[in-house]
Scaffold this active site. Structure first.
Site, short mmCIF file in Angstrom:
data_model
loop_
_atom_site.label_atom_id
_atom_site.label_comp_id
_atom_site.label_asym_id
_atom_site.label_seq_id
_atom_site.Cartn_x
_atom_site.Cartn_y
_atom_site.Cartn_z
N ASP A 167 0.84 -1.19 0.00
CA ASP A 167 0.00 0.00 0.00
C ASP A 167 0.87 1.24 0.00
O ASP A 167 2.05 1.20 0.39
CB ASP A 167 -0.93 0.01 1.21
CG ASP A 167 -0.20 0.13 2.52
OD1 ASP A 167 0.74 -0.68 2.77
OD2 ASP A 167 -0.52 1.02 3.33
N GLU A 206 0.27 -0.76 5.80
CA GLU A 206 1.29 -0.12 6.65
C GLU A 206 1.07 1.37 6.76
O GLU A 206 1.23 1.97 7.82
CB GLU A 206 2.68 -0.43 6.11
CG GLU A 206 3.82 -0.09 7.07
CD GLU A 206 4.29 1.35 7.00
OE1 GLU A 206 4.97 1.82 7.93
OE2 GLU A 206 3.96 2.04 5.98
#
Length: 471
Positions: free
Chosen positions: A108, A174
């Protein structure tokens, strides 16, 4: 060849390094394809893009040919029924008594922000002046591709002689706080358990000098609301007698720092540790500090960033400039982001900040604390065999001796890794350099640094694979 190397070992490592070099164009092409996928974990963004990103990473893992099993998985967020974002877990069992290594990165990315601030479109990978530009090009899709490219080279070269156990864990949230990370670890503990863990989400001293991150600051982030009035009032009619919330907030927040700009909160500690040379000129170049604006704090510059606390106001709720009127504001909200020195418990640091603010609330202003998010810092035990192997691989992979780094940022999930796998040696590495601008417009990856990072990891995997069962 060092005195301890056999001719066969040197030949193998030379072949691995050659495979790395031959594989770099394909790795960069695959990295570009990942950058084109705007996988952002925040709910306001299209979550199908994050699913595309996870599927793409899973396909890359399968394509290495080294794994027994590759899955896209989700875990619950804490003890709720809500699932976190998709992660990739690929595994192969160790053979002949060899150790197991866990390779971590995340797929991500941060939102791009204002497209107008990008010199080229954020999700269109663009190469110029030896760098690849795009959101995620450095943080952390380059970390993914460093793993994949190293695995390709090692798998191709060693073939059936690859006995090393390998787990690949590519997280999908994250940048959104790793909300399901701890549950994912516990749900998949057997598959993830390893002798060494490589967290490819940090950086290097510069674009030539590799760094092994041995300390990280913790974090304490929260929302503070300051309230002085039940309702807004005319600033001309009552200003000068009635304290508005902005006046109270500004007065209060100013007490967090001393005249030098250092944190002035009793109970927040610093750590004493040596740092490499680093000049104010370098700081200005890397941060864009304006001429005439002085750095804040005391002692060495890197000591301030790596080993001392900091407090930053990262957001504020108040009337915008465009909508401003002659009004006393009844309430102001701010987001306070504190970095906690390595070695101090984040809960203790947060408690110190809250005590400080409550004791200094001006004019009897009401204070409310919400959305508290805490993460402990990290100090690496540098005495283990995996640290020694990593430093040697960095020296050979980059052609420059590595340095031990502290990092001013935080990777809170490392505390979860330590808790779940207390016997594992944790190695925090990365492909970023000080000009990567992670989280900012015009994020980029230095291409030679990427090449060196892949070579380093491939050598590390090769040397771990050569560790005898008796060791």
């Amino acid at each position: 060849m060092t005195s301890s190397e056999s001719p066969a070992t040197a030949t193998t490592e030379s072949a691995v390094s050659e495979a790395v070099e031959l594989g770099i164009p394909a790795a960069l092409s695959d990295l570009g394809a990942l950058v084109r996928i705007p996988g952002i974990a925040w709910p306001a963004f299209d979550q199908t893009q994050l699913e595309r990103s996870a599927d793409a990473v899973a396909d890359l893992a399968r394509g290495t040919g080294v794994f027994d099993d590759v899955k896209v998985l989700r875990a619950h967020v804490d003890d709720t029924e809500e699932f976190g974002q998709p992660a990739v877990l690929a595994t192969r069992a160790a053979r002949n008594g060899r150790p197991t290594i866990l390779l971590y990165a995340h797929h991500d990315v941060q939102p791009p922000g204002d497209d107008a601030l990008w010199e080229t479109p954020p999700f269109e990978p663009t190469v110029r002046d030896g760098r690849l530009y795009g959101r995620g090009a450095a943080d952390d899709k380059a970390g993914i591709m460093a793993h994949i490219a190293a695995l390709r080279a090692v798998g191709e070269t060693l073939g059936d002689d690859l006995d090393l156990g390998i787990a690949l864990f590519i997280e999908g949230e994250e940048e959104y706080g790793s909300r399901s990370f701890a549950r994912f670890l516990s749900d998949n503990a057997d598959a993830l358990r390893a002798d060494a863990i490589v967290v490819a989400d940090s950086g290097n001293l510069d674009d030539k000098t590799p760094g092994l991150t041995v300390s990280l600051r913790g974090n304490a982030r929260f929302t503070l609301r300051v309230r002085t009035l039940e309702h807004a009032s005319h600033s001309g009619m009552f200003g000068g007698a009635v304290p508005d919330a902005m006046m109270a907030a500004v007065t209060l927040l100013a007490t967090l720092w001393d005249a030098d700009g250092a944190v002035a909160v009793e109970g927040m500690t610093s750590r004493s540790a040596d740092t490499p040379p680093y000049s104010e000129e370098t700081l200005r170049e890397e941060t864009g500090l304006l001429p005439g604006v002085s750095p804040v704090g005391r002692d060495s510059i890197l000591g301030r960033i790596w080993n001392s606390p900091s407090i930053t106001i990262t957001g504020i709720d108040a009337t915008s400039v465009e909508a401003a009127s002659n009004t006393l504001l009844p309430e102001v909200g701010v987001v306070i982001s504190a970095r906690v020195a390595p070695g101090q418990d984040a809960k203790d640091a947060y408690a110190a900040i809250e005590r400080h603010l409550r004791a200094r609330a001006p004019f009897g202003a009401e204070l409310t604390f919400t959305d508290v998010d805490l993460g402990d810092g990290f100090l690496v035990d540098t005495s283990g065999w995996a640290v020694e192997l990593t430093r040697g691989a960095m020296a050979d992979g980059y052609g420059v001796d590595p340095v031990d780094l502290g990092v001013g940022g935080s990777i809170p999930f490392i505390a979860d890794l330590v808790r779940e796998f207390p016997g594992a040696q944790i190695l925090v590495t990365g492909v970023e350099d000080p000009h990567s601008r992670a989280h900012s417009p015009n994020e980029s990856l230095h291409l030679q640094t990427f090449r060196n990072a892949v070579r380093t990891e491939a050598l590390l995997l090769t040397r771990m694979n050569a560790r005898a069962a008796a060791s």
